[in-house]
Scaffold this motif. Structure first.
Motif, short mmCIF file in Angstrom:
data_model
loop_
_atom_site.label_atom_id
_atom_site.label_comp_id
_atom_site.label_asym_id
_atom_site.label_seq_id
_atom_site.Cartn_x
_atom_site.Cartn_y
_atom_site.Cartn_z
N HIS A 94 124.56 88.20 2.97
CA HIS A 94 124.33 87.12 3.93
C HIS A 94 125.66 86.47 4.29
O HIS A 94 126.63 86.53 3.52
CB HIS A 94 123.38 86.06 3.34
N GLU A 95 125.69 85.84 5.44
CA GLU A 95 126.88 85.09 5.84
C GLU A 95 126.72 83.66 5.32
O GLU A 95 126.01 82.84 5.91
CB GLU A 95 127.02 85.09 7.36
N LEU A 96 127.34 83.39 4.19
CA LEU A 96 127.20 82.10 3.54
C LEU A 96 128.34 81.18 3.94
O LEU A 96 129.52 81.55 3.85
CB LEU A 96 127.20 82.26 2.01
N VAL A 97 127.99 79.99 4.37
CA VAL A 97 128.98 78.96 4.71
C VAL A 97 128.70 77.76 3.81
O VAL A 97 127.57 77.27 3.76
CB VAL A 97 128.91 78.56 6.19
N PHE A 98 129.73 77.29 3.11
CA PHE A 98 129.54 76.23 2.12
C PHE A 98 130.13 74.91 2.62
O PHE A 98 131.19 74.88 3.24
CB PHE A 98 130.24 76.61 0.82
N THR A 99 129.42 73.83 2.33
CA THR A 99 129.95 72.50 2.61
C THR A 99 129.60 71.56 1.46
O THR A 99 128.51 71.65 0.89
CB THR A 99 129.40 71.92 3.93
N GLU A 100 130.53 70.70 1.12
CA GLU A 100 130.28 69.70 0.08
C GLU A 100 129.43 68.56 0.61
O GLU A 100 128.87 67.79 -0.18
CB GLU A 100 131.60 69.15 -0.46
N GLN A 101 129.31 68.45 1.91
CA GLN A 101 128.57 67.33 2.49
C GLN A 101 127.07 67.46 2.21
O GLN A 101 126.52 68.56 2.26
CB GLN A 101 128.81 67.28 4.00
N PRO A 102 126.42 66.35 1.93
CA PRO A 102 124.96 66.37 1.74
C PRO A 102 124.26 66.42 3.09
O PRO A 102 124.83 66.04 4.11
CB PRO A 102 124.69 65.04 1.03
N LEU A 103 123.03 66.88 3.07
CA LEU A 103 122.24 66.86 4.29
C LEU A 103 121.67 65.47 4.51
O LEU A 103 121.04 64.89 3.62
CB LEU A 103 121.10 67.87 4.20
N ASN A 104 121.87 64.94 5.70
CA ASN A 104 121.25 63.69 6.12
C ASN A 104 121.24 63.68 7.65
O ASN A 104 121.60 64.69 8.28
CB ASN A 104 121.99 62.46 5.54
N GLU A 105 120.87 62.59 8.24
CA GLU A 105 120.76 62.56 9.71
C GLU A 105 122.10 62.80 10.40
O GLU A 105 122.15 63.41 11.46
CB GLU A 105 120.18 61.21 10.16
N SER A 106 123.17 62.35 9.77
CA SER A 106 124.48 62.49 10.41
C SER A 106 125.11 63.87 10.21
O SER A 106 126.04 64.23 10.94
CB SER A 106 125.44 61.41 9.88
N THR A 107 124.61 64.64 9.24
CA THR A 107 125.19 65.97 8.99
C THR A 107 124.27 67.11 9.39
O THR A 107 124.65 68.27 9.27
CB THR A 107 125.56 66.13 7.50
N ALA A 108 123.08 66.79 9.84
CA ALA A 108 122.13 67.85 10.21
C ALA A 108 122.68 68.74 11.32
O ALA A 108 122.39 69.94 11.37
CB ALA A 108 120.80 67.23 10.64
N ASN A 109 123.50 68.17 12.20
CA ASN A 109 124.04 68.94 13.33
C ASN A 109 124.99 70.05 12.87
O ASN A 109 125.28 70.98 13.64
CB ASN A 109 124.77 68.01 14.31
N LEU A 110 125.45 69.99 11.63
CA LEU A 110 126.31 71.05 11.11
C LEU A 110 125.56 72.37 11.04
O LEU A 110 126.17 73.45 10.99
CB LEU A 110 126.83 70.69 9.70
N ALA A 111 124.24 72.31 11.04
CA ALA A 111 123.42 73.52 10.91
C ALA A 111 123.19 74.23 12.25
O ALA A 111 122.45 75.22 12.31
CB ALA A 111 122.07 73.16 10.29
#
Length: 329
Positions: free
Chosen positions: A24-41
């Motif tokens: 799989h193409e795995l991309v890692f981020t230390e940021q937690p998922l919340n309303e402000s980081t959902a757009n990273l997906a």
């Protein structure tokens, strides 16, 4: 499959990369998922979450807009996901339904031993050159009554260990573990009897609507004076204000906690340069007869391998068949 893994910490990335075998193409981020980081997906087929991530209704809506179709949790718990909303959006959610129960059970034993034998205080005194023993008196665990609340796989593992210490095991659970009863001497009693007679009380109960704040002012009032209280299950099972009161009035002589009901904004993060504003936690942490570990009960090589394997297995199943046997919604 293109996957964004939120809340990646230093201890889990290597295990996940190894388990994936490049499939799989795995991309890692230390940021937690919340309303402000959902757009990273945006542009990802799937995301992977940890216990501190927020997959509530509004966040899920944003993930859906980004094109996310799958959520694979790196945990057994999934109370941080609005399952009904995910289902209505067509987002499949799967967890890691189980992993080695020994990791958490052994940490519970470690907390008990450290508190009973005053190991932290002993080391502090050793470092400053005070070799007196006056404040380091504990008690034999042999023959003591160990009360276990919740006798699933983790509670059962803890019971077997304490049976090995020569303890008397009593338990409370809505469903008796028949296999455990065949393996060790264990007596099931009411919660009230367990509280009034246990020298040590260890919590391994699942969290649901009926067990939230199961341990509160009324429950603590029943407890045998001087009990050692251990919670490695869920923070919300305990009313922290009432726990503090029980410690201060010496009903509880010591408390070992791997979980805290408001831990999501504290644990798994570095707060060395960001002072905490949780007065309840700070007070609890300051007490000399309280030991808090930051939700590290699961943190063994064996468990991390199992979590990584199941997380990737969920992705594999969705890729090849569209269905994972670990789906929770």
């Amino acid at each position: 499959m293109k996957v964004l893994l939120y809340s990646i910490l230093g201890f889990d990335k290597a295990f996940l990369k190894k388990a994936a075998h490049g499939n799989h193409e795995l991309v890692f981020t230390e940021q937690p998922l919340n309303e402000s980081t959902a757009n990273l997906a945006q542009g990802f087929d799937a995301i992977s979450l940890f216990t501190s991530d927020d997959a509530s209704e509004d966040v899920l809506q944003k993930l859906y807009t980004c094109g996310v179709k799958y959520i694979t949790l790196r945990s057994a718990d999934y109370d941080n996901v609005d399952l009904a909303r995910a289902k209505s959006l067509g987002i499949k959610v799967a967890n890691v339904p189980e992993y080695s129960p020994y990791a958490i059970a052994e940490l519970a034993v470690a907390l008990l031993l450290a508190l009973n034998r005053k190991l932290v205080l002993g080391q502090t005194l050793m470092q400053i050159g005070d070799y007196r023993l006056d404040h380091l008196v504990g008690f034999d665990l042999y023959g003591k009554r160990i009360g276990i609340v919740g006798t699933g796989k983790i509670g059962a593992a803890f019971a077997k260990i304490m049976d090995g210490f020569g303890c008397k095991i009593i338990a409370f659970d809505s469903t008796e573990n028949q296999k455990l009863k065949e393996e060790i001497p264990i007596t099931y009693v009411s919660l009230e009897e367990l509280c009034t007679t246990a020298d040590v009380l260890s919590v391994h109960q699942l969290l649901d609507e009926t067990t939230k704040h199961l341990f509160n002012k009324n429950t603590f009032a029943l407890m045998k004076k001087g009990v050692i209280f251990i919670n490695t299950a869920h923070g919300a099972i305990v009313n922290t204000e009432d726990l503090l009161e029980a410690i201060e009035n010496k009903t509880i002589s010591a408390a070992g906690l791997d979980v805290y009901e408001k831990e999501s904004s504290i644990f798994f993060q570095d707060h060395t340069d960001a002072p905490l504003h949780d007065d309840l936690f700070l007070k609890l942490r300051s007490l000399p007869n309280v030991m808090i570990t930051g939700h590290q009960g699961f943190l063994t090589n064996e468990v991390l391998e199992e979590i990584a394997h199941t997380t990737i297995a969920n992705l594999n199943a969705w890729t090849y068949t569209g269905i994972s046997g670990n789906e929770v919604n």
